[in-house]
Design a protein around this motif. Structure first.
Motif, PDB file in Angstrom:
ATOM      1  N   PHE A 101       0.846  -1.191   0.000  1.00 35.80           N
ATOM      2  CA  PHE A 101       0.000   0.000   0.000  1.00 35.80           C
ATOM      3  C   PHE A 101       0.883   1.243   0.000  1.00 35.80           C
ATOM      4  CE2 PHE A 101       0.643  -1.427   4.344  1.00 35.80           C
ATOM      5  CZ  PHE A 101       1.015  -0.284   5.023  1.00 35.80           C
ATOM      6  N   GLU A 103       0.696   5.892  -0.169  1.00 30.58           N
ATOM      7  CA  GLU A 103      -0.060   7.133  -0.034  1.00 30.58           C
ATOM      8  C   GLU A 103       0.567   8.173  -0.948  1.00 30.58           C
ATOM      9  OE1 GLU A 103      -1.474  10.323   3.436  1.00 30.58           O
ATOM     10  OE2 GLU A 103      -0.360   8.498   3.949  1.00 30.58           O
ATOM     11  N   ASN A 105       0.318  12.350  -2.432  1.00 32.90           N
ATOM     12  CA  ASN A 105      -0.197  13.710  -2.280  1.00 32.90           C
ATOM     13  C   ASN A 105       0.114  14.491  -3.542  1.00 32.90           C
ATOM     14  OD1 ASN A 105      -1.133  13.305   0.368  1.00 32.90           O
ATOM     15  ND2 ASN A 105       0.912  13.716   1.212  1.00 32.90           N
ATOM     16  N   ASN A 122      -5.252  13.791  -1.790  1.00 28.06           N
ATOM     17  CA  ASN A 122      -4.585  12.669  -1.144  1.00 28.06           C
ATOM     18  C   ASN A 122      -5.115  11.383  -1.752  1.00 28.06           C
ATOM     19  OD1 ASN A 122      -4.976  10.480   1.237  1.00 28.06           O
ATOM     20  ND2 ASN A 122      -3.006  11.528   1.451  1.00 28.06           N
ATOM     21  N   VAL A 123      -4.194  10.431  -2.021  1.00 31.14           N
ATOM     22  CA  VAL A 123      -4.575   9.167  -2.653  1.00 31.14           C
ATOM     23  C   VAL A 123      -4.146   8.019  -1.748  1.00 31.14           C
ATOM     24  CG1 VAL A 123      -4.371   7.689  -4.684  1.00 31.14           C
ATOM     25  CG2 VAL A 123      -4.245  10.175  -4.936  1.00 31.14           C
ATOM     26  N   LYS A 124      -5.063   7.105  -1.477  1.00 30.52           N
ATOM     27  CA  LYS A 124      -4.753   5.873  -0.785  1.00 30.52           C
ATOM     28  C   LYS A 124      -4.706   4.748  -1.819  1.00 30.52           C
ATOM     29  CE  LYS A 124      -5.131   7.691   3.402  1.00 30.52           C
ATOM     30  NZ  LYS A 124      -3.971   7.868   4.309  1.00 30.52           N
ATOM     31  N   GLN A 126      -4.119   0.781  -2.321  1.00 32.66           N
ATOM     32  CA  GLN A 126      -4.104  -0.464  -1.564  1.00 32.66           C
ATOM     33  C   GLN A 126      -4.150  -1.662  -2.503  1.00 32.66           C
ATOM     34  OE1 GLN A 126      -7.597   0.440   0.845  1.00 32.66           O
ATOM     35  NE2 GLN A 126      -6.290   0.774   2.644  1.00 32.66           N
ATOM     36  N   ASN A 157      -7.097  -1.157  -5.787  1.00 36.22           N
ATOM     37  CA  ASN A 157      -7.858  -0.211  -4.984  1.00 36.22           C
ATOM     38  C   ASN A 157      -7.134   1.130  -4.918  1.00 36.22           C
ATOM     39  OD1 ASN A 157      -9.429   1.123  -3.099  1.00 36.22           O
ATOM     40  ND2 ASN A 157      -9.650  -0.650  -1.757  1.00 36.22           N
ATOM     41  N   ARG A 159      -8.106   5.203  -3.975  1.00 38.27           N
ATOM     42  CA  ARG A 159      -9.114   6.129  -3.479  1.00 38.27           C
ATOM     43  C   ARG A 159      -8.514   7.533  -3.384  1.00 38.27           C
ATOM     44  NH1 ARG A 159     -11.940   2.851  -4.915  1.00 38.27           N
ATOM     45  NH2 ARG A 159     -13.420   1.524  -3.805  1.00 38.27           N
ATOM     46  N   ARG A 161      -9.028  11.617  -2.445  1.00 39.01           N
ATOM     47  CA  ARG A 161      -9.790  12.586  -1.660  1.00 39.01           C
ATOM     48  C   ARG A 161      -9.246  13.977  -1.948  1.00 39.01           C
ATOM     49  NH1 ARG A 161     -10.556  11.429   4.579  1.00 39.01           N
ATOM     50  NH2 ARG A 161     -11.852   9.798   3.614  1.00 39.01           N
ATOM     51  N   GLU A 178      -8.921   8.168 -10.657  1.00 40.68           N
ATOM     52  CA  GLU A 178      -8.353   6.981 -10.016  1.00 40.68           C
ATOM     53  C   GLU A 178      -7.827   5.993 -11.041  1.00 40.68           C
ATOM     54  OE1 GLU A 178     -11.659   5.748  -7.710  1.00 40.68           O
ATOM     55  OE2 GLU A 178     -11.308   7.214  -6.109  1.00 40.68           O
TER      56      GLU A 178
END
Length: 474
Positions: A101, A103, A105, A122-124, A126, A157, A159, A161, A178
């Protein structure tokens, strides 16, 4: 069939035999799954740092009447919690990474009709899964090579924000963003893996010594005789394992025998040093003239209770007192042939032949030859590993003497037996063992330390096992 056809057929057969006849190694390095697991831990830590510095390109696009752009993409963290390295026979190594995973920015800008806005996002990321194939080979110098021959990365995955004014606009088409980020990441991750292998892993592999200089006379050839060989349980490196004279390298008059390597896997790495390896050391040192030693009066310990002079030997050799009364003596020891040892389950043993020439030192410092003895004896060796080097010591059993030549008449050599026993055990042996205690460097990359050492003897080779630890730069 004509003579020319016969010649061509014979030439082709010779070529085929040459291509199919494998060269037996004199030295073998085996990295077990435990060793690969440790390498995986160290490599993944490096790869995490590399991926955290991943440079992602800016990108822009249009969705309906909305124009958008993303810039200054950066990765504060990239974690690879589940990974494993497994050997792939006839290929190399496979690195499998699952459930990673990350993160991300970055900054965004948007234009919608006459409305403009900007902000951050911000992107997660996973469920990142990777499979990397590392192909192993060797270059013309016999040094191992490693390269990425395949890499796949899938991300299931992503995500995003958004924050800032008009962030609600992005949230209307976040799936498009995404998808673009996922494709970009999947491509760039493999690019960075290949770069990391080239810049870090290959650089570390190239520190594996192809030759190791022992002193100003002798070196060891640790070049590969074949590309690294992966099996289902380990990675094997077949090395030449040959000592040679730095001044003049001549062919070894015998070949290494096959090594019946055991299936031990308790340690991270194993080294198989064959009898060929040690016997080429004897040849190299003999040819370099390094197996010549002198014993003089200054070397005799004070507690010995005698002086090395003609008076000491005149009791057994009466002519000495008449020809060279009360003169200091010197012994010169040399090997007429290179020592040849054997390795079995009981250890290392050999029976060297040593010529001992005795001299009287005349008042003008010139030497007068007195007699020449031949010495033989059973010698055993104790081997260990210290600081990445093979070290050892010798132990000599009772020696046997015979008289080869004499300028002072014949005499019974058993009369000088006790003196020669003392000189061998108390003067010569400590000097030999001091040199052996310096050791010979093992073929290890830089910053690798060994621990939990295991030493076992097998038919025709010595097996050394150890766990490894990578020492970071201070």
């Amino acid at each position: 069939m004509g003579m020319r056809s016969v010649a061509v057929a014979c030439g082709a057969l010779t070529l085929c035999l040459a291509l199919t006849t494998a060269t037996n190694p004199g030295f073998v390095v085996r990295i077990t799954q435990a060793g690969l697991d440790y390498a995986q831990q160290q490599g993944i830590a490096i790869l995490e740092k590399e991926l955290a510095q991943l440079k992602l390109p800016d990108f822009s696009g249009k969705s309906g009447k909305v124009h958008y752009s993303f810039s200054s993409l950066r990765i504060p963290s990239f974690r690879l919690p589940y990974s494993r390295i497994t050997p792939i026979p006839n290929v190399g190594l496979q690195v499998s990474i699952s459930n990673a995973f990350a993160e991300l920015n970055g900054d965004w800008r948007v234009k919608f009709l006459f409305i403009k806005g900007h902000g951050s996002f911000n992107v997660k990321v996973q469920n990142v899964n990777m499979k990397i194939i590392l192909r192993l080979g060797s270059d013309t110098s016999g040094r191992p090579t490693i390269s990425t021959s395949g890499c796949t990365a899938t991300i299931s995955n992503v995500r995003v924000r958004f924050s800032g004014k008009l962030a609600w606009l992005y949230n209307l088409f976040h799936r498009i963003i995404e998808r673009k980020l996922r494709k970009t990441l999947e491509s760039k991750v493999c690019d960075n893996v290949a770069r990391s292998v080239q810049n870090e892993l290959q650089k570390q592999v190239r520190t594996l010594p192809v030759t190791a200089r022992i002193d100003d006379k002798i070196g060891i050839d640790y070049s590969l005789v074949a590309p690294p060989r992966a099996t289902t349980q380990s990675l094997d490196l077949d090395l030449k394992g040959e000592f040679y004279s730095l001044a003049h390298r001549s062919p070894v008059p015998f070949s290494p025998l096959p090594l019946a390597f055991p299936s031990d896997h308790e340690r991270m790495v194993y080294f198989g040093a064959s009898s060929y390896f040690f016997n080429t050391a004897g040849i190299a040192y003999h040819e370099a003239g390094a197996l010549v030693f002198e014993i003089t009066e200054a070397m005799i310990p004070k507690e010995a209770g005698f002086r090395l002079d003609t008076y000491l030997f005149s009791a057994f050799i009466p002519q000495l007192e008449e020809m060279y009364p009360n003169m200091p003596m010197k012994f010169k020891l040399s090997t007429p042939t290179a020592p040849f040892l054997t390795i079995g389950e009981g250890g290392i043993s050999f029976q060297p032949i040593v010529d001992i020439q005795a001299y009287a030192i005349l008042p003008n410092s010139s030497l007068a030859p007195l007699f020449l003895l031949s010495l033989t004896g059973n010698v055993s060796a104790v081997i260990n590993v210290r600081s990445g080097r093979i070290v050892g010591s010798l132990d000599v059993g009772r020696i046997r003497l015979s008289l080869k030549d004499s300028a002072v008449g014949t005499f019974q050599v058993h009369f000088v037996q006790s003196i020669m026993n003392y000189l061998t055990s108390s003067v010569l042996l400590p000097r030999l063992n001091a040199r052996l205690d310096e050791g010979f460097r093992l073929p290890l990359p830089d910053r690798i330390q060994l621990s939990n050492i295991l030493v076992r003897f097998h038919q025709n080779f010595l097996l050394l096992g150890a766990d490894v630890r990578f020492q970071p730069r201070g």
